[in-house]
Design a protein around this motif. Sequence first.
Motif, mmCIF file in Angstrom:
data_model
loop_
_atom_site.group_PDB
_atom_site.id
_atom_site.type_symbol
_atom_site.label_atom_id
_atom_site.label_comp_id
_atom_site.label_asym_id
_atom_site.label_seq_id
_atom_site.Cartn_x
_atom_site.Cartn_y
_atom_site.Cartn_z
ATOM 1 N N GLY A 175 8.641 8.061 -2.095
ATOM 2 C CA GLY A 175 8.095 7.767 -0.774
ATOM 3 C C GLY A 175 6.852 6.909 -0.847
ATOM 4 N N VAL A 176 5.979 7.199 -1.814
ATOM 5 C CA VAL A 176 4.761 6.397 -1.998
ATOM 6 C C VAL A 176 5.124 4.956 -2.314
ATOM 7 C CG1 VAL A 176 2.727 6.046 -3.455
ATOM 8 C CG2 VAL A 176 3.333 8.347 -2.712
ATOM 9 N N MET A 177 6.077 4.756 -3.208
ATOM 10 C CA MET A 177 6.458 3.398 -3.589
ATOM 11 C C MET A 177 7.128 2.661 -2.429
ATOM 12 S SD MET A 177 5.105 3.301 -6.421
ATOM 13 C CE MET A 177 5.496 1.553 -6.558
ATOM 14 N N ALA A 178 7.883 3.374 -1.611
ATOM 15 C CA ALA A 178 8.518 2.735 -0.447
ATOM 16 C C ALA A 178 7.459 2.232 0.522
ATOM 17 C CB ALA A 178 9.456 3.721 0.241
ATOM 18 N N ILE A 179 6.433 3.054 0.764
ATOM 19 C CA ILE A 179 5.341 2.646 1.646
ATOM 20 C C ILE A 179 4.563 1.488 1.034
ATOM 21 C CG2 ILE A 179 3.149 3.396 2.668
ATOM 22 C CD1 ILE A 179 4.347 6.183 2.907
ATOM 23 N N TYR A 180 4.301 1.554 -0.249
ATOM 24 C CA TYR A 180 3.571 0.478 -0.940
ATOM 25 C C TYR A 180 4.327 -0.840 -0.821
ATOM 26 C CZ TYR A 180 1.468 -2.220 -4.718
ATOM 27 O OH TYR A 180 0.852 -3.212 -5.441
ATOM 28 N N ASP A 181 5.632 -0.803 -1.107
ATOM 29 C CA ASP A 181 6.424 -2.032 -1.056
ATOM 30 C C ASP A 181 6.456 -2.628 0.350
ATOM 31 O OD1 ASP A 181 7.001 -1.877 -3.740
ATOM 32 O OD2 ASP A 181 8.891 -0.801 -3.459
ATOM 33 N N GLU A 182 6.438 -1.754 1.364
ATOM 34 C CA GLU A 182 6.505 -2.244 2.738
ATOM 35 C C GLU A 182 5.203 -2.902 3.159
ATOM 36 O OE1 GLU A 182 7.556 -3.172 6.562
ATOM 37 O OE2 GLU A 182 8.826 -2.619 4.859
ATOM 38 N N PHE A 183 4.069 -2.312 2.797
ATOM 39 C CA PHE A 183 2.795 -2.813 3.293
ATOM 40 C C PHE A 183 2.143 -3.835 2.367
ATOM 41 C CE2 PHE A 183 3.315 1.126 5.627
ATOM 42 C CZ PHE A 183 2.962 0.734 6.906
ATOM 43 N N VAL A 184 2.154 -3.597 1.069
ATOM 44 C CA VAL A 184 1.487 -4.518 0.146
ATOM 45 C C VAL A 184 2.269 -5.809 0.013
ATOM 46 C CG1 VAL A 184 0.685 -4.837 -2.232
ATOM 47 C CG2 VAL A 184 0.413 -2.636 -1.110
ATOM 48 N N SER A 185 3.601 -5.745 0.129
ATOM 49 C CA SER A 185 4.416 -6.957 0.028
ATOM 50 C C SER A 185 4.108 -7.937 1.145
ATOM 51 C CB SER A 185 5.902 -6.594 0.054
ATOM 52 O OG SER A 185 6.232 -5.960 1.281
ATOM 53 N N GLN A 196 11.075 -1.876 11.461
ATOM 54 C CA GLN A 196 11.219 -1.599 10.036
ATOM 55 C C GLN A 196 10.075 -0.756 9.476
ATOM 56 O OE1 GLN A 196 11.751 -5.054 7.586
ATOM 57 N NE2 GLN A 196 11.636 -3.916 5.670
ATOM 58 N N THR A 197 8.850 -1.056 9.902
ATOM 59 C CA THR A 197 7.698 -0.325 9.386
ATOM 60 C C THR A 197 7.812 1.163 9.702
ATOM 61 O OG1 THR A 197 6.265 -2.251 9.660
ATOM 62 C CG2 THR A 197 5.185 -0.113 9.436
ATOM 63 N N VAL A 198 8.166 1.465 10.945
ATOM 64 C CA VAL A 198 8.314 2.864 11.350
ATOM 65 C C VAL A 198 9.469 3.513 10.604
ATOM 66 C CG1 VAL A 198 8.738 4.426 13.281
ATOM 67 C CG2 VAL A 198 7.368 2.359 13.633
ATOM 68 N N THR A 199 10.546 2.784 10.449
ATOM 69 C CA THR A 199 11.714 3.321 9.741
ATOM 70 C C THR A 199 11.371 3.662 8.300
ATOM 71 O OG1 THR A 199 13.188 1.977 11.124
ATOM 72 C CG2 THR A 199 14.097 2.862 9.089
ATOM 73 N N VAL A 200 10.614 2.777 7.653
ATOM 74 C CA VAL A 200 10.218 3.021 6.263
ATOM 75 C C VAL A 200 9.331 4.262 6.167
ATOM 76 C CG1 VAL A 200 8.828 2.130 4.351
ATOM 77 C CG2 VAL A 200 10.432 0.629 5.527
ATOM 78 N N LEU A 201 8.388 4.371 7.080
ATOM 79 C CA LEU A 201 7.490 5.527 7.072
ATOM 80 C C LEU A 201 8.268 6.826 7.264
ATOM 81 C CD1 LEU A 201 4.409 4.269 9.139
ATOM 82 C CD2 LEU A 201 4.430 4.918 6.735
ATOM 83 N N LEU A 202 9.195 6.827 8.201
ATOM 84 C CA LEU A 202 9.960 8.042 8.488
ATOM 85 C C LEU A 202 10.883 8.417 7.335
ATOM 86 C CD1 LEU A 202 10.890 7.471 12.244
ATOM 87 C CD2 LEU A 202 9.227 9.089 11.323
ATOM 88 N N SER A 203 11.342 7.419 6.591
ATOM 89 C CA SER A 203 12.212 7.715 5.452
ATOM 90 C C SER A 203 11.408 8.098 4.214
ATOM 91 C CB SER A 203 13.103 6.505 5.141
ATOM 92 O OG SER A 203 12.307 5.376 4.781
ATOM 93 N N ALA A 204 10.151 7.642 4.156
ATOM 94 C CA ALA A 204 9.323 7.910 2.979
ATOM 95 C C ALA A 204 8.708 9.299 3.002
ATOM 96 C CB ALA A 204 8.214 6.859 2.866
ATOM 97 N N ILE A 205 8.424 9.800 4.187
ATOM 98 C CA ILE A 205 7.798 11.120 4.295
ATOM 99 C C ILE A 205 8.743 12.078 5.017
ATOM 100 C CG2 ILE A 205 5.457 10.182 4.307
ATOM 101 C CD1 ILE A 205 5.367 10.549 7.304
ATOM 102 N N THR A 206 8.562 13.345 4.743
ATOM 103 C CA THR A 206 9.347 14.387 5.411
ATOM 104 C C THR A 206 8.421 15.225 6.274
ATOM 105 O OG1 THR A 206 10.885 14.487 3.544
ATOM 106 C CG2 THR A 206 10.894 16.336 5.082
#
Length: 459
Positions: A65-75, A405-415
């Motif tokens: 989940g951390v890496m998914a958030i990182y890839d979404e925002f830092v990229s 996409q940003t919201v989708t990534v966040l919702l999939s990265a965290i529970t």
Amino acid sequence: MAENRIVETGRYSDPSLQQAQDTIKKKQRQLIIPNIIVIIMAAVTIICAVLMPMFKITVHIDGDGVMAIYDEFVSEDDTVSGETEDELRDVLSQAVTSLDVSITMSLYPLDVVKTATGQQELSTLIAGMIGDVSAIIDDIIAQILPELTDTVVEYVESYLNELYEDYDVEISEETTQSVKDVLNNLSNNDTEAAKEEFANLVEYLETDLANISGEEIVLDEETKQMVLDIFNDSVDGATDADGNFSYSEFISLLATAVEEQTGVDINEYLSGDAGSNANTASLAMPAAAKAEDSTATDTSDMQEIIDLLTNFDLEETVNEYLAEIVTEENEDIINIAMIAVVAATVGITAFVWLVLFLFALFHTLSKNRRFTTWYVKLFAWIPGVLLWLAPTVAIALLPSLITEQTVTVLLSAITLSFGGSGIVCLVTYALLWLISIFWLFPIKHRIRSCKKFIKTHNG
């Protein structure tokens, strides 16, 4: 009809009427057990509604989940170069390999009332929801540090090569493994094993320094003992009576002990302000390494991390944000809103269950053991639906309803999971319906039928 009247014995002369009367008494006795169950349910619901969190949310995140958030925002961050981004990603990916963190936030109704009535600050309420931040930080550090050993060793090697330009610095695998063992033991609260391994680590480091310098750099016994004492005392001070080790407390104690024993101010050193202090001269980075064109890591970032770990005050931080939001004009409105939320959910539920508790207790002790429950069925579902079921369903449906996409990534990265007294209220509410339909109603219906039969045939 004289034959249908009650005679001196208190019994009907008509057998059918007497049978109906006996049935009523029997059914009244059968109400005792379900009534007691309802009394217990009411008591449990009231206690839970008042003392349990009215709203609780647990946020869970793991390494993926951390890496998914990182890839979404830092990229999407144009200020980070490709090479730097790759380096950051590699380090972060290594750090969070085994990360598995859950943070629970709880809101208690009594705390809300205390805040709304001015008995405590709003910042205290919010900080209390999150709980012990240092424990959360400790948990994260305990999971991340052991995974970062190789990276930290690489940085230390790079730094020592800058510091000792005349030597080819290389830290042995034995020393690296010892560092891992120390950190793993601390993370597992095995502080005695950590202290024993740290003593071995000092010996390994001494061997590495001797090999690097051709025996020109030697640690005397006094220095080694000082290092061991600083570490051991800091570990002991960061371990509570139950044997739980705190990394944040350890870092704070370690910095203090180093300054007391050596005169080295870790904060000044990390921020590059060690100056000409004689005690820090041997530790200070060479001028060439501090030059603007140097590739050495900016230690001011590390200084900020140390400050965060040792001096972070959640309530003070919350206060700073609230100062911009809560004003004299809207403070009363916020307080009224908080009271209204508690009253409309937990308050009304506790009240109707209290009424049911009293009615059930009274009728259980009387001859007529029947009572109504409609008021509970009308209101008691509110906290369960609003504070638990609705958020749970909403979170489950959001990924399919939102295309951002940003919201989708966040919702999939965290529970996200919800809890609190609403679950108890909903469970007891459902049980009350079941008991009413399948247990109380048949008995009450039979009693009413018998009474109607007696009334009809007794004139």
